[in-house]
Design an enzyme around this catalytic site. Structure first.
Site, PDB file in Angstrom:
ATOM      1  N   ASP A   1     -27.532 -16.374   8.698  1.00 47.65           N
ATOM      2  CA  ASP A   1     -27.527 -17.262   7.248  1.00 47.65           C
ATOM      3  C   ASP A   1     -27.823 -18.472   7.502  1.00 47.65           C
ATOM      4  O   ASP A   1     -27.401 -19.523   6.947  1.00 47.65           O
ATOM      5  CB  ASP A   1     -25.907 -17.094   7.062  1.00 47.65           C
ATOM      6  CG  ASP A   1     -25.311 -15.689   6.759  1.00 47.65           C
ATOM      7  OD1 ASP A   1     -26.315 -14.631   7.197  1.00 47.65           O
ATOM      8  OD2 ASP A   1     -24.215 -15.628   6.636  1.00 47.65           O
TER       9      ASP A   1
ATOM     10  N   LYS B   1     -26.793  -8.966   3.650  1.00 46.38           N
ATOM     11  CA  LYS B   1     -25.258  -8.490   3.875  1.00 46.38           C
ATOM     12  C   LYS B   1     -24.666  -9.018   2.620  1.00 46.38           C
ATOM     13  O   LYS B   1     -24.996 -10.125   2.285  1.00 46.38           O
ATOM     14  CB  LYS B   1     -24.779  -8.826   5.018  1.00 46.38           C
ATOM     15  CG  LYS B   1     -24.498 -10.353   5.297  1.00 46.38           C
ATOM     16  CD  LYS B   1     -24.121 -10.643   6.712  1.00 46.38           C
ATOM     17  CE  LYS B   1     -24.070 -12.121   6.728  1.00 46.38           C
ATOM     18  NZ  LYS B   1     -23.115 -12.864   5.857  1.00 46.38           N
TER      19      LYS B   1
ATOM     20  N   CYS C   1     -19.609 -16.380   9.796  1.00 50.43           N
ATOM     21  CA  CYS C   1     -20.539 -15.252   9.951  1.00 50.43           C
ATOM     22  C   CYS C   1     -20.954 -15.180  11.618  1.00 50.43           C
ATOM     23  O   CYS C   1     -21.181 -13.938  11.906  1.00 50.43           O
ATOM     24  CB  CYS C   1     -21.580 -15.419   9.154  1.00 50.43           C
ATOM     25  SG  CYS C   1     -20.855 -15.184   7.346  1.00 50.43           S
TER      26      CYS C   1
HETATM   27  C1  VGL Z   1     -20.589 -17.709   5.210  1.00 52.52           C
HETATM   28  C2  VGL Z   1     -18.675 -18.080   4.070  1.00 52.52           C
HETATM   29  C3  VGL Z   1     -19.263 -17.286   3.078  1.00 52.52           C
HETATM   30  C4  VGL Z   1     -21.145 -17.574   6.529  1.00 52.52           C
HETATM   31  C5  VGL Z   1     -20.817 -16.668   4.213  1.00 52.52           C
HETATM   32  O1  VGL Z   1     -22.388 -17.320   6.693  1.00 52.52           O
HETATM   33  O2  VGL Z   1     -20.493 -18.055   7.679  1.00 52.52           O
HETATM   34  N1  VGL Z   1     -19.177 -18.177   5.091  1.00 52.52           N
HETATM   35  N2  VGL Z   1     -20.122 -16.714   3.116  1.00 52.52           N
END
Ligand code: VGL
Ligand code: ZN
Length: 208
Positions: free
Chosen positions: A13, A112, A157
């Site tokens: 991410d 995702k 994540c």
């Molecule tokens: C994430 C919160 C919400 C992450 C993704 O990538 O850690 N955290 N969505």
């Protein structure tokens, strides 16, 4: 520790919305990008994930009347869901991989969190703990056995992905200085969970 041909670097991410200026910015999130670019050049295999939510996603506080991001939670059929600001909305500028991320050998971008009713922190299984993303199958079929995790956010994540990877039979390693987290408490909790699960934590300079 020496990098092997069956190792894979998994970049979690590393998106505009998780970096300073983004809607769910992780402090100093962008500062790990040059290190990740350099690490990627040393791996035969690099995979990235992309948080990819529809508008009105269940993890958005804005989708629940009177709820506040970072503070409130909602109960779902799969358990308690943290609530966040709107982030990584499909096809928005904030959902793009960060433009400074330059990885020529990026072989797979796995999206995702694209189902409105289920969030997915982990790159392997959605938050219901049962719906697979297909990543384990991809890695097994390609005989990639040892997974090195970097990216954002450590306490959500990145950590969840390493825990699930380890549970699914991969050897999982978090390169700590190539991650950043959202909050101190949750980072400490995640570190304990990773240790307990047998996930290794290393610094990038431990890679020969
Ligand atoms: C994430 C919160 C919400 C992450 C993704 O990538 O850690 N955290 N969505
Ligand atoms: Zn998300």
């Amino acid at each position: 520790m020496t990098i092997q041909p069956t190792d894979v670097l998994i970049v979690i991410d590393l998106q505009v919305d998780f970096c300073p200026g983004g809607s769910l910015a992780v402090r100093d999130g962008n500062t790990i990008i040059p290190l990740i670019n350099r690490l990627a050049m040393r791996f035969d295999h690099v995979v990235a994930t992309q948080d990819w939510h529809p508008q009105g996603h269940i993890s958005f506080a804005s989708a629940h009347l009177g709820k506040q991001p970072f503070i409130d939670t909602v109960e779902t059929p799969y358990g308690t869901q943290h609530l966040w600001p709107d982030h990584c909305v499909q096809n928005s500028a904030g959902a793009a991989l960060h433009p400074d991320l330059l990885i020529e050998n990026l072989e797979l971008i796995l999206r995702k969190g694209f189902r409105r009713e289920i969030d997915s922190y982990s790159a392997f299984v959605e938050n219901d703990k049962t719906t697979p993303t297909g990543l384990a199958g991809y890695l097994r079929e390609r005989n990639l056995r040892r997974l090195f995790f970097v990216g954002l956010a450590y306490d959500y994540c990145v950590g969840s992905s390493a825990l699930d990877g380890q549970r699914l039979g991969f050897e999982c390693i978090v390169i700590e200085d190539a991650t950043r987290g959202i909050a101190e408490d949750s980072q400490r909790t995640m570190r304990d969970r990773l240790d307990a699960a047998g996930v290794k934590s290393i610094q990038s300079n431990a890679l020969a």
